[in-house]
Design an enzyme around this catalytic site. Structure first.
Site, mmCIF file in Angstrom:
data_model
loop_
_atom_site.group_PDB
_atom_site.id
_atom_site.type_symbol
_atom_site.label_atom_id
_atom_site.label_comp_id
_atom_site.label_asym_id
_atom_site.label_seq_id
_atom_site.Cartn_x
_atom_site.Cartn_y
_atom_site.Cartn_z
ATOM 1 N N CYS A 42 69.160 23.117 6.858
ATOM 2 C CA CYS A 42 68.170 23.683 7.640
ATOM 3 C C CYS A 42 67.955 22.318 8.683
ATOM 4 O O CYS A 42 68.501 21.277 8.588
ATOM 5 C CB CYS A 42 66.704 23.991 7.098
ATOM 6 S SG CYS A 42 65.884 22.497 6.452
ATOM 7 N N HIS A 45 65.826 17.666 -2.262
ATOM 8 C CA HIS A 45 65.568 19.037 -2.559
ATOM 9 C C HIS A 45 64.526 19.526 -1.245
ATOM 10 O O HIS A 45 63.708 18.689 -0.820
ATOM 11 C CB HIS A 45 65.063 19.468 -3.857
ATOM 12 C CG HIS A 45 66.223 19.415 -4.733
ATOM 13 N ND1 HIS A 45 66.028 19.277 -6.157
ATOM 14 C CD2 HIS A 45 67.607 19.524 -4.447
ATOM 15 C CE1 HIS A 45 66.958 19.213 -6.856
ATOM 16 N NE2 HIS A 45 68.044 19.458 -5.901
ATOM 17 N N CYS A 46 64.822 20.661 -0.555
ATOM 18 C CA CYS A 46 64.114 21.336 0.509
ATOM 19 C C CYS A 46 63.285 22.648 0.177
ATOM 20 O O CYS A 46 64.053 23.346 -0.797
ATOM 21 C CB CYS A 46 65.213 21.495 1.501
ATOM 22 S SG CYS A 46 64.398 22.317 3.005
ATOM 23 N N CYS A 98 66.713 19.030 7.401
ATOM 24 C CA CYS A 98 67.716 18.435 6.567
ATOM 25 C C CYS A 98 68.884 18.040 7.433
ATOM 26 O O CYS A 98 69.162 16.739 7.285
ATOM 27 C CB CYS A 98 68.125 19.499 5.408
ATOM 28 S SG CYS A 98 66.788 19.713 4.170
ATOM 29 N N GLU A 114 75.454 19.402 -3.145
ATOM 30 C CA GLU A 114 75.747 18.031 -3.833
ATOM 31 C C GLU A 114 76.088 17.037 -2.689
ATOM 32 O O GLU A 114 75.840 15.670 -2.895
ATOM 33 C CB GLU A 114 76.819 18.262 -4.918
ATOM 34 C CG GLU A 114 76.265 19.001 -5.947
ATOM 35 C CD GLU A 114 75.059 18.846 -6.676
ATOM 36 O OE1 GLU A 114 74.512 17.690 -6.506
ATOM 37 O OE2 GLU A 114 74.491 19.833 -7.280
ATOM 38 N N CYS A 121 67.673 26.943 2.884
ATOM 39 C CA CYS A 121 68.399 26.054 3.214
ATOM 40 C C CYS A 121 69.280 25.657 2.002
ATOM 41 O O CYS A 121 68.994 25.745 0.902
ATOM 42 C CB CYS A 121 67.322 24.690 3.527
ATOM 43 S SG CYS A 121 68.299 23.088 3.552
#
Ligand SMILES: [Zn+2]
Ligand SMILES: [Zn+2]
Length: 181
Positions: free
Chosen positions: A169, A144-145, A172, A135, A150
């Site tokens: 990750c 979102h990945c 990110c 969050e 991740c």
């Protein structure tokens, strides 16, 4: 500063551990974390939906956003043991509003006993740390990945939460640092 706000009756050990973890990560970016005094769950009686016996998440964000403005925190993360939902979703582990700089996570469905698992060990804390990092990632502009390891991977169920790690990750983390600059 990242302010971690316990809401109602929530496990202190979990709150402290989440604050320590996000603080150790984000202080490298200049943002230490601390835990505020708890706020009463009664403040959120408007969020209660009796037909679902759950609380709608967005109502919490408004109050947490107000706390952010008052305290000058860069981000506010609420932690509640209440069961949260959003429109169109049976439940949510957490919710963030980047514009407000506010996020909330719920421990309700992170507790091992919710799934009939043993309560020994640190499973609740590990899960809460992941949801908190997730969050906060949203607050700081991450989406979102697709990488399931991740922490920004979307958790459809607790299995997804358990598979992913507590960190962003490489891709990110690069985005996060870029958003920072
Ligand atoms: Zn998310
Ligand atoms: Zn990622």
């Amino acid at each position: 500063m990242i302010l971690v706000v316990p809401i109602g009756d929530v496990d202190t050990r979990t709150v402290e551990a989440v604050s320590r973890f996000v603080g150790s990560y984000y202080s490298r970016l200049g943002l230490p974390a601390r835990v505020s005094d708890p706020i009463p769950a009664e403040w959120f009686s408007d969020a209660y939906n009796p037909s679902r016996n759950q609380f709608i998440g967005r109502v919490f964000l408004e109050t947490l956003g107000g706390i952010k403005a008052k305290t000058g925190a860069r981000a506010v993360l609420g932690i509640t043991s209440l069961d949260l939902y959003e429109k169109g979703l049976n439940f949510i582990f957490g919710l963030a509003h980047p514009g407000m700089g506010a996020a909330i996570i719920s421990t309700f469905r992170l507790r091992p006993e919710f799934y009939g698992e043993e309560t020994t060990g640190n499973l609740l804390i590990e899960r809460a740390v992941k949801e908190a990092m997730h969050e906060l990632g949203h607050i700081f502009g991450l989406g979102h990945c697709p990488n399931r390891w991740c922490v920004m991977h979307f958790s459809n169920s607790i299995l997804d939460t358990d598979v992913k790690g507590p960190y962003y990750c490489t891709s990110c983390e690069l985005k996060l640092k870029k958003n920072w600059g």
